[in-house]
Design an enzyme around this catalytic site. Structure first.
Site, PDB file in Angstrom:
ATOM      1  N   ASP A   1       0.844  -1.208   0.000  1.00 30.10           N
ATOM      2  CA  ASP A   1       0.000   0.000   0.000  1.00 30.10           C
ATOM      3  C   ASP A   1       0.871   1.247   0.000  1.00 30.10           C
ATOM      4  O   ASP A   1       0.590   2.219   0.709  1.00 30.10           O
ATOM      5  CB  ASP A   1      -0.938   0.007   1.204  1.00 30.10           C
ATOM      6  CG  ASP A   1      -2.127   0.964   1.025  1.00 30.10           C
ATOM      7  OD1 ASP A   1      -2.443   1.297  -0.139  1.00 30.10           O
ATOM      8  OD2 ASP A   1      -2.731   1.362   2.040  1.00 30.10           O
TER       9      ASP A   1
ATOM     10  N   LYS B   1       2.098   4.677  -1.131  1.00 28.49           N
ATOM     11  CA  LYS B   1       1.509   5.857  -1.771  1.00 28.49           C
ATOM     12  C   LYS B   1       1.979   7.080  -0.994  1.00 28.49           C
ATOM     13  O   LYS B   1       2.434   6.959   0.154  1.00 28.49           O
ATOM     14  CB  LYS B   1      -0.022   5.761  -1.779  1.00 28.49           C
ATOM     15  CG  LYS B   1      -0.657   5.520  -0.416  1.00 28.49           C
ATOM     16  CD  LYS B   1      -2.158   5.299  -0.548  1.00 28.49           C
ATOM     17  CE  LYS B   1      -2.780   4.977   0.818  1.00 28.49           C
ATOM     18  NZ  LYS B   1      -4.242   4.719   0.698  1.00 28.49           N
TER      19      LYS B   1
ATOM     20  N   ASN C   1       1.089   7.495   2.582  1.00 25.24           N
ATOM     21  CA  ASN C   1       1.700   6.597   3.562  1.00 25.24           C
ATOM     22  C   ASN C   1       3.205   6.822   3.700  1.00 25.24           C
ATOM     23  O   ASN C   1       3.923   5.962   4.193  1.00 25.24           O
ATOM     24  CB  ASN C   1       1.426   5.137   3.194  1.00 25.24           C
ATOM     25  CG  ASN C   1       0.002   4.732   3.505  1.00 25.24           C
ATOM     26  OD1 ASN C   1      -0.684   5.401   4.278  1.00 25.24           O
ATOM     27  ND2 ASN C   1      -0.454   3.655   2.909  1.00 25.24           N
TER      28      ASN C   1
END
Length: 250
Positions: free
Chosen positions: A60, A62, A65
């Site tokens: 995840d 991105k 993050n």
């Protein structure tokens, strides 16, 4: 800064991160050079390489993050956060998942194929595109359109945003946004292309023009959330026409 509860047998130590999200840093700065992109990418690649050497994939990655320890400093340092979708991928094991954020997930997530470190490298390609242009390569009007663009590998280097970007920087992105995960360079020790991901950071050349721009005719979209890509049960085996999305995997 540390939070310590002296009355509990468990002690929780937390980093104090003042700089906010990399996404907001890009949006607010409005001018991002390739040198700055190199600095961020070097840190991101080193962090991901550390995870991959321990057979852990994030799944995840991105800008939302990736956090800055401090924002108003000449060379911001970053931390990768939110390991809610992360998995330990041992040799010989097969891991499949339908979780992720539409703009950043790789085609193998959508196609429910085995996932691994190359899935993270695809996301890094998307992040690099955003760092250099302020735009998302696969963003559609809807999540379904975004997923269609991802599966097709449908993106371009629009001259409005990449006119001053070096060909080496574009080639860096091209080498990561490959639909076949077996062709994607990734971090050691898993796979034959051991240190390729770190070497790729060297291809980003000097950039002099602003890199963050708002989309023509409107403001940027809000950051995406993680979603579950599912299939209608009556369809039998998954097929592209039967995909649907619902929030999940948070």
């Amino acid at each position: 800064m540390f939070n310590v509860d002296i009355f509990s047998p468990n002690v929780l130590l937390l980093d104090l991160i003042r700089g906010g999200e990399l996404f907001d840093f890009i949006a607010e700065k409005e001018t991002l050079s390739e040198e700055e992109a190199i600095e961020f990418q070097e840190q991101i690649l080193k962090g991901v390489a550390y995870m991959h050497t321990r057979h852990i994939a994030h799944f995840d990655l991105k800008p939302e993050n990736i956090m800055l320890l401090e924002k108003d400093v000449p060379h911001p340092k970053i931390k990768i956060i939110d390991f809610g979708l992360a998995q330990k991928i041992d040799d010989g094991t097969v891991y499949q998942s339908l979780c992720g954020t539409p703009q950043y997930i790789a085609p193998e997530v959508i196609n429910y194929e085995p996932l691994g470190p190359p899935t993270d490298m695809w996301s890094i390609g998307v992040i690099t595109y955003i760092l250099l242009s302020g735009m998302s390569p696969f963003q559609g009007e809807t999540d379904a359109e975004t997923l269609t663009n991802v599966v097709a590998g449908n993106y371009e280097f629009d001259d409005r945003f990449f006119k001053e970007t070096s060909e080496m920087a574009k080639d860096f992105i091209r080498q990561l946004l490959l639909k076949d995960p077996r062709s994607v360079p990734w971090a050691p020790p898993i796979g034959p292309r051991s240190a390729s991901s770190l070497r790729l950071s060297a291809v980003l050349a000097t950039r002099r023009e602003p890199a963050y721009r708002s989309p023509p005719g409107g403001d940027r979209k809000e950051p995406g959330d993680a979603w579950l890509l599912g299939y209608h049960e009556e369809a039998g085996s998954p097929s592209p026409g039967d995909r649907y999305l619902r929030p999940a995997c948070m």
